[in-house]
Design a protein around this motif. Sequence first.
Motif, PDB file in Angstrom:
ATOM      1  N   LEU A   1       3.311  -0.811  -0.468  1.00  0.00           N
ATOM      2  CA  LEU A   1       1.985  -1.141  -0.982  1.00  0.00           C
ATOM      3  C   LEU A   1       0.865  -0.808  -0.002  1.00  0.00           C
ATOM      4  O   LEU A   1      -0.270  -0.531  -0.423  1.00  0.00           O
ATOM      5  CB  LEU A   1       1.926  -2.628  -1.343  1.00  0.00           C
ATOM      6  N   VAL A   2       1.157  -0.822   1.287  1.00  0.00           N
ATOM      7  CA  VAL A   2       0.098  -0.553   2.276  1.00  0.00           C
ATOM      8  C   VAL A   2      -0.428   0.875   2.152  1.00  0.00           C
ATOM      9  O   VAL A   2      -1.640   1.073   1.957  1.00  0.00           O
ATOM     10  CB  VAL A   2       0.599  -0.847   3.708  1.00  0.00           C
ATOM     11  N   PRO A   3       0.408   1.910   2.258  1.00  0.00           N
ATOM     12  CA  PRO A   3      -0.133   3.272   2.092  1.00  0.00           C
ATOM     13  C   PRO A   3      -0.655   3.541   0.681  1.00  0.00           C
ATOM     14  O   PRO A   3      -1.601   4.330   0.499  1.00  0.00           O
ATOM     15  CB  PRO A   3       1.058   4.180   2.431  1.00  0.00           C
TER      16      PRO A   3
ATOM     17  N   ILE B   1      -4.209   2.231   0.518  1.00  0.00           N
ATOM     18  CA  ILE B   1      -5.119   3.101   1.278  1.00  0.00           C
ATOM     19  C   ILE B   1      -5.371   4.402   0.517  1.00  0.00           C
ATOM     20  O   ILE B   1      -6.507   4.889   0.433  1.00  0.00           O
ATOM     21  CB  ILE B   1      -4.526   3.396   2.674  1.00  0.00           C
ATOM     22  N   THR B   2      -4.311   4.957  -0.062  1.00  0.00           N
ATOM     23  CA  THR B   2      -4.437   6.204  -0.830  1.00  0.00           C
ATOM     24  C   THR B   2      -5.356   6.018  -2.034  1.00  0.00           C
ATOM     25  O   THR B   2      -6.218   6.869  -2.328  1.00  0.00           O
ATOM     26  CB  THR B   2      -3.049   6.686  -1.293  1.00  0.00           C
ATOM     27  N   VAL B   3      -5.187   4.908  -2.731  1.00  0.00           N
ATOM     28  CA  VAL B   3      -6.034   4.619  -3.894  1.00  0.00           C
ATOM     29  C   VAL B   3      -7.501   4.536  -3.467  1.00  0.00           C
ATOM     30  O   VAL B   3      -8.390   5.085  -4.140  1.00  0.00           O
ATOM     31  CB  VAL B   3      -5.589   3.313  -4.573  1.00  0.00           C
ATOM     32  N   ALA B   4      -7.751   3.864  -2.353  1.00  0.00           N
ATOM     33  CA  ALA B   4      -9.128   3.729  -1.884  1.00  0.00           C
ATOM     34  C   ALA B   4      -9.730   5.087  -1.519  1.00  0.00           C
ATOM     35  O   ALA B   4     -10.887   5.374  -1.864  1.00  0.00           O
ATOM     36  CB  ALA B   4      -9.167   2.789  -0.681  1.00  0.00           C
ATOM     37  N   LEU B   5      -8.959   5.935  -0.843  1.00  0.00           N
ATOM     38  CA  LEU B   5      -9.466   7.251  -0.444  1.00  0.00           C
ATOM     39  C   LEU B   5      -9.717   8.156  -1.650  1.00  0.00           C
ATOM     40  O   LEU B   5     -10.720   8.892  -1.700  1.00  0.00           O
ATOM     41  CB  LEU B   5      -8.467   7.919   0.506  1.00  0.00           C
TER      42      LEU B   5
ATOM     43  N   ALA C   1      -1.882  -5.252   3.752  1.00  0.00           N
ATOM     44  CA  ALA C   1      -1.516  -5.208   5.170  1.00  0.00           C
ATOM     45  C   ALA C   1      -1.120  -6.595   5.679  1.00  0.00           C
ATOM     46  O   ALA C   1      -0.116  -6.750   6.385  1.00  0.00           O
ATOM     47  CB  ALA C   1      -2.673  -4.648   5.993  1.00  0.00           C
ATOM     48  N   VAL C   2      -1.916  -7.593   5.305  1.00  0.00           N
ATOM     49  CA  VAL C   2      -1.605  -8.969   5.730  1.00  0.00           C
ATOM     50  C   VAL C   2      -0.281  -9.432   5.122  1.00  0.00           C
ATOM     51  O   VAL C   2       0.523 -10.080   5.794  1.00  0.00           O
ATOM     52  CB  VAL C   2      -2.757  -9.919   5.333  1.00  0.00           C
ATOM     53  N   LEU C   3      -0.049  -9.082   3.866  1.00  0.00           N
ATOM     54  CA  LEU C   3       1.195  -9.469   3.201  1.00  0.00           C
ATOM     55  C   LEU C   3       2.394  -8.865   3.912  1.00  0.00           C
ATOM     56  O   LEU C   3       3.412  -9.551   4.131  1.00  0.00           O
ATOM     57  CB  LEU C   3       1.167  -9.014   1.742  1.00  0.00           C
TER      58      LEU C   3
END
Length: 377
Positions: free
Chosen positions: A15-17, A20-24, A52-54
Amino acid sequence: MELTGTPFFLLTVILVPVSITVALLFWGKVGGPQPVRYLTRIVMIMFCQVTAVLMVFVMVNNANLIYGNWDDLLGTGNHVRAVPVVAPVDPAAAATPGQNADAAKEPPKVKQSFGGVNDPLVPNDVQKTELKGQVSGVDGEVLVWLPPQYNDPAFKDKKFPVVELIPGYPGSSSTWYGTLKVSEQLKPLMQQGKVAPFILVSPRTKLLNNQDAGCTDIPGKINADAWVTRDVPQMVLDNFRADPSADRWAIAGYSAGAHCAAKLSLSHPNRYRAAIAMSGYNDPVQEPDSLVGKDAKLREANNPVNILKTAAQPPKVALLVSGSKGDGYEDGEAIRAAAKAPTTVQVEEGSGPHTTEQWKKMVPSAFQWLTSVIPVQ
């Protein structure tokens, strides 16, 4: 999906990458009025932060086994079936853990079924059972590990000493095995004869939703003392070749579990010969979620120092108390100052932090000390 399982951990990593990919990809494509665009981008940032926290939380929880399952994390588990009035034990007659004053009222033996723990961090030779406490009204899992000698034909007629392992709060019954590596560290020492072949038993002690029962019987609320000191030992005696003598039983704990180990051993010398307390405390109020700490009478009655001062006679119990200054050391010195023979208290000053990694390092030496009190037979 299990909280401590590999699939859930891998999901958090993925879920972390993805976040980030969705945001970019969509940062510059957000349409609509300016306030909507700002809000959408804030949500994207928050999603990245949450994932990231999760992931970090799951990594830390898996490493320390603070929460064993979703119920523990969310506070939705219910482990108190009833709160019966617990009959006292006759100190003169109770040489056996779980023995009632009236032998005729002793609960019938209960044969338990055991299975795997289903936790990748816990060794496969650790067994788990779901126990319904007949005395306490508490229900919960109990993990059991048998020493290498147990299934050796040469020891088929032998009864083994027992150590109950109490986790901190919040804590899981798996922590001693999965994080402190107690069985993995002690197995070779037992094979070499340096540590007695103890049966290791770790019961659930997180029994109330987001409240610490402090291993105490609280009228109308919970019988957490009876669960640890009567139901669990009786189950062990009913299902394994465990030595019934109190001289062959001990209890060990870290942090809040260290408080339990010290005060239960001093309160029940007819059940425990020794205790190991790592980085614990005497005053229950030091645990913010402690129900005992919120009640003046219970708070005083469950302080190990007060237990020693008010005992009709000094308990025949040996304690090993370890901790850094400000983290258990002074509490151990207070217990030693209040102790009188035959109570013995050994206090060791440490220098490490209040972490499972620190307690893990203490396991071999602590159990070698315990073997000097409850020796190999």
